[in-house]
Design a protein around this motif. Sequence first.
Motif, PDB file in Angstrom:
ATOM      1  N   TYR A 180     -48.240  42.867 -57.878  1.00  0.00           N
ATOM      2  CA  TYR A 180     -49.032  42.320 -58.979  1.00  0.00           C
ATOM      3  C   TYR A 180     -48.091  41.881 -60.086  1.00  0.00           C
ATOM      4  CZ  TYR A 180     -51.528  42.344 -63.431  1.00  0.00           C
ATOM      5  OH  TYR A 180     -52.008  42.002 -64.667  1.00  0.00           O
ATOM      6  N   THR A 181     -48.353  40.720 -60.668  1.00  0.00           N
ATOM      7  CA  THR A 181     -47.638  40.276 -61.854  1.00  0.00           C
ATOM      8  C   THR A 181     -48.636  39.700 -62.842  1.00  0.00           C
ATOM      9  OG1 THR A 181     -45.973  38.756 -62.753  1.00  0.00           O
ATOM     10  CG2 THR A 181     -47.137  38.042 -60.767  1.00  0.00           C
ATOM     11  N   SER A 182     -48.430  39.975 -64.127  1.00  0.00           N
ATOM     12  CA  SER A 182     -49.312  39.441 -65.157  1.00  0.00           C
ATOM     13  C   SER A 182     -48.823  38.107 -65.692  1.00  0.00           C
ATOM     14  CB  SER A 182     -49.433  40.441 -66.314  1.00  0.00           C
ATOM     15  OG  SER A 182     -48.177  40.619 -66.946  1.00  0.00           O
ATOM     16  N   THR A 183     -47.668  37.629 -65.202  1.00  0.00           N
ATOM     17  CA  THR A 183     -47.151  36.336 -65.645  1.00  0.00           C
ATOM     18  C   THR A 183     -48.130  35.236 -65.257  1.00  0.00           C
ATOM     19  OG1 THR A 183     -44.885  37.114 -65.385  1.00  0.00           O
ATOM     20  CG2 THR A 183     -45.219  34.732 -65.499  1.00  0.00           C
ATOM     21  N   ALA A 184     -48.467  34.365 -66.211  1.00  0.00           N
ATOM     22  CA  ALA A 184     -49.497  33.349 -65.980  1.00  0.00           C
ATOM     23  C   ALA A 184     -49.086  32.363 -64.884  1.00  0.00           C
ATOM     24  CB  ALA A 184     -49.769  32.592 -67.277  1.00  0.00           C
ATOM     25  N   PRO A 185     -50.003  32.066 -63.929  1.00  0.00           N
ATOM     26  CA  PRO A 185     -51.284  32.757 -63.763  1.00  0.00           C
ATOM     27  C   PRO A 185     -51.074  34.086 -63.046  1.00  0.00           C
ATOM     28  CG  PRO A 185     -51.040  31.112 -62.051  1.00  0.00           C
ATOM     29  CD  PRO A 185     -49.823  30.981 -62.936  1.00  0.00           C
ATOM     30  N   ALA A 186     -51.677  35.152 -63.568  1.00  0.00           N
ATOM     31  CA  ALA A 186     -51.509  36.473 -62.969  1.00  0.00           C
ATOM     32  C   ALA A 186     -51.881  36.436 -61.494  1.00  0.00           C
ATOM     33  CB  ALA A 186     -52.366  37.496 -63.702  1.00  0.00           C
ATOM     34  N   GLU A 187     -51.131  37.157 -60.675  1.00  0.00           N
ATOM     35  CA  GLU A 187     -51.338  37.136 -59.233  1.00  0.00           C
ATOM     36  C   GLU A 187     -51.267  38.545 -58.679  1.00  0.00           C
ATOM     37  OE1 GLU A 187     -49.227  35.414 -55.146  1.00  0.00           O
ATOM     38  OE2 GLU A 187     -48.563  34.730 -57.118  1.00  0.00           O
ATOM     39  N   ALA A 188     -52.157  38.854 -57.744  1.00  0.00           N
ATOM     40  CA  ALA A 188     -52.128  40.137 -57.045  1.00  0.00           C
ATOM     41  C   ALA A 188     -52.261  39.882 -55.558  1.00  0.00           C
ATOM     42  CB  ALA A 188     -53.256  41.040 -57.525  1.00  0.00           C
ATOM     43  N   THR A 189     -51.383  40.465 -54.774  1.00  0.00           N
ATOM     44  CA  THR A 189     -51.412  40.334 -53.323  1.00  0.00           C
ATOM     45  C   THR A 189     -51.402  41.725 -52.709  1.00  0.00           C
ATOM     46  OG1 THR A 189     -50.191  38.251 -53.440  1.00  0.00           O
ATOM     47  CG2 THR A 189     -50.252  39.365 -51.309  1.00  0.00           C
ATOM     48  N   GLY A 190     -52.350  41.992 -51.813  1.00  0.00           N
ATOM     49  CA  GLY A 190     -52.395  43.273 -51.126  1.00  0.00           C
ATOM     50  C   GLY A 190     -53.012  44.394 -51.927  1.00  0.00           C
ATOM     51  N   LEU A 191     -53.665  44.088 -53.058  1.00  0.00           N
ATOM     52  CA  LEU A 191     -54.223  45.108 -53.941  1.00  0.00           C
ATOM     53  C   LEU A 191     -55.693  44.831 -54.224  1.00  0.00           C
ATOM     54  CD1 LEU A 191     -51.338  45.226 -56.570  1.00  0.00           C
ATOM     55  CD2 LEU A 191     -51.771  46.929 -54.786  1.00  0.00           C
ATOM     56  N   ALA A 192     -56.459  45.901 -54.462  1.00  0.00           N
ATOM     57  CA  ALA A 192     -57.839  45.804 -54.924  1.00  0.00           C
ATOM     58  C   ALA A 192     -57.966  46.599 -56.211  1.00  0.00           C
ATOM     59  CB  ALA A 192     -58.805  46.341 -53.874  1.00  0.00           C
ATOM     60  N   PHE A 193     -58.667  46.030 -57.204  1.00  0.00           N
ATOM     61  CA  PHE A 193     -58.814  46.641 -58.525  1.00  0.00           C
ATOM     62  C   PHE A 193     -60.249  47.138 -58.679  1.00  0.00           C
ATOM     63  CE2 PHE A 193     -55.373  43.652 -58.646  1.00  0.00           C
ATOM     64  CZ  PHE A 193     -54.377  44.337 -59.335  1.00  0.00           C
ATOM     65  N   LEU A 194     -60.389  48.453 -58.865  1.00  0.00           N
ATOM     66  CA  LEU A 194     -61.686  49.115 -58.832  1.00  0.00           C
ATOM     67  C   LEU A 194     -61.836  50.046 -60.028  1.00  0.00           C
ATOM     68  CD1 LEU A 194     -61.317  50.246 -55.113  1.00  0.00           C
ATOM     69  CD2 LEU A 194     -62.560  48.224 -55.865  1.00  0.00           C
ATOM     70  N   ALA A 195     -63.078  50.471 -60.285  1.00  0.00           N
ATOM     71  CA  ALA A 195     -63.359  51.489 -61.296  1.00  0.00           C
ATOM     72  C   ALA A 195     -64.718  52.096 -60.986  1.00  0.00           C
ATOM     73  CB  ALA A 195     -63.338  50.898 -62.705  1.00  0.00           C
ATOM     74  N   ASN A 196     -65.019  53.213 -61.629  1.00  0.00           N
ATOM     75  CA  ASN A 196     -66.294  53.898 -61.408  1.00  0.00           C
ATOM     76  C   ASN A 196     -67.391  53.252 -62.254  1.00  0.00           C
ATOM     77  OD1 ASN A 196     -65.559  56.218 -59.597  1.00  0.00           O
ATOM     78  ND2 ASN A 196     -64.113  56.569 -61.257  1.00  0.00           N
ATOM     79  N   LEU A 197     -67.750  52.024 -61.868  1.00  0.00           N
ATOM     80  CA  LEU A 197     -68.747  51.239 -62.600  1.00  0.00           C
ATOM     81  C   LEU A 197     -69.781  50.646 -61.646  1.00  0.00           C
ATOM     82  CD1 LEU A 197     -66.297  49.338 -65.009  1.00  0.00           C
ATOM     83  CD2 LEU A 197     -67.815  51.233 -65.621  1.00  0.00           C
ATOM     84  N   GLY A 198     -69.995  51.286 -60.506  1.00  0.00           N
ATOM     85  CA  GLY A 198     -70.841  50.735 -59.462  1.00  0.00           C
ATOM     86  C   GLY A 198     -72.204  50.258 -59.939  1.00  0.00           C
ATOM     87  N   ASP A 199     -72.577  49.061 -59.505  1.00  0.00           N
ATOM     88  CA  ASP A 199     -73.865  48.449 -59.823  1.00  0.00           C
ATOM     89  C   ASP A 199     -74.350  47.766 -58.549  1.00  0.00           C
ATOM     90  OD1 ASP A 199     -75.967  46.779 -60.564  1.00  0.00           O
ATOM     91  OD2 ASP A 199     -75.040  46.167 -62.448  1.00  0.00           O
ATOM     92  N   PRO A 200     -75.433  48.244 -57.932  1.00  0.00           N
ATOM     93  CA  PRO A 200     -75.867  47.681 -56.646  1.00  0.00           C
ATOM     94  C   PRO A 200     -76.191  46.194 -56.697  1.00  0.00           C
ATOM     95  CG  PRO A 200     -77.546  49.143 -57.579  1.00  0.00           C
ATOM     96  CD  PRO A 200     -76.303  49.332 -58.387  1.00  0.00           C
ATOM     97  N   ARG A 201     -76.367  45.620 -57.884  1.00  0.00           N
ATOM     98  CA  ARG A 201     -76.622  44.180 -57.985  1.00  0.00           C
ATOM     99  C   ARG A 201     -75.340  43.369 -57.822  1.00  0.00           C
ATOM    100  NH1 ARG A 201     -79.171  44.341 -63.819  1.00  0.00           N
ATOM    101  NH2 ARG A 201     -77.295  45.641 -63.979  1.00  0.00           N
ATOM    102  N   LEU A 202     -74.176  44.023 -58.001  1.00  0.00           N
ATOM    103  CA  LEU A 202     -72.896  43.309 -57.958  1.00  0.00           C
ATOM    104  C   LEU A 202     -71.967  43.892 -56.898  1.00  0.00           C
ATOM    105  CD1 LEU A 202     -72.424  42.988 -61.819  1.00  0.00           C
ATOM    106  CD2 LEU A 202     -73.001  41.145 -60.232  1.00  0.00           C
TER     107      LEU A 202
END
Length: 331
Positions: free
Chosen positions: A90-112
């Motif tokens: 992952y790099t935040s240098t514009a445009p930020a890019e992530a390869t091989g990673l998933a970004f998650l949090a405990n915010l589950g919403d069954p509509r999304l």
Amino acid sequence: MHIRGPMNISQLAVYTPSGSIATRRNRRSALYRSTVRDASSSELEHMQGHATNAQLNGDRENSAKKRSPNHYLGEGHLQAAAGWGRIAYYTSTAPAEATGLAFLANLGDPRLSGTFDYSFGNSLSYVSASGTSCVSDNTPFDGTLETSEVELTVLTDEVCTGACDYTRPNSTAHHGWEGEEKAFFIEFQMDHYDNVGSDQGMISDAPAWWFLNANIPRTLQYGNDRRNIPCSCWSTGCGEFDAFEVLGRGEERAKSTLHRQGNLEGGDSNYFRRPVGRMLKFAVIFHNYNITAAVLDDDFDFRTALSGGQIDDIVAYDPKSNTHSLFAIGT
């Protein structure tokens, strides 16, 4: 891996020994997002800790095998590290890019994405670039976790399709990094920002980077069910490694600790100084039944491959150094 603000992150990288299962996997997905504020690093500090290694953030926990002290420290006894390949970045240098990673949090919403119920609360879900709201697709965060109210769970981009251990139904479930040999690198800074919400019970201005067995967040990361019954394996041996954690509001000291309730655990009083107004590079390496946490030189390159010699240099322990800390967990 798990990250709590306030923190700016400019790079993340994950490596495994060349030829391992994880390295051979073909990871081609890439995500893009805008850049983040940055700062240059000008100061080097070094802290190193070693411990017998259980697989804390993979799909299963493997208890550490017993080894003599010479296995860890004796010259000629340590297995040399082969070349290591980068499997996620992952790099935040514009445009930020992530390869091989998933970004998650405990915010589950069954509509999304993910789910919610009154027994177990919000499951893991995909999150927005700021990490503060649920979204329908995997999105790289923008590099800034504004306060300690914002936490991210970062796993592989491989979705669980029956190969994982138990996962909460309808949750957003991804694999962790399997195997006993793996390395995680981060470039970050931890400026001071207090929480902005009204929940006075939440820790404030206390950033952290830690690792869990992936079964924990895929089930229930925090708390018990509504009958106060533990649901994850945190309390039965899966455990947690805090690579660095600021333990109190506004503290300047970041410490490393291994937690495995009912199992081997420990830490010591050594720390490194929180990087405020500057970037710092840091590594956590699981290798030869040790865990090494080390501050890196400012010019260390998170390149696509690292040599065995580079890994060996990071994990090397110098008993005469006043910046190295060694503590044994188990025998």
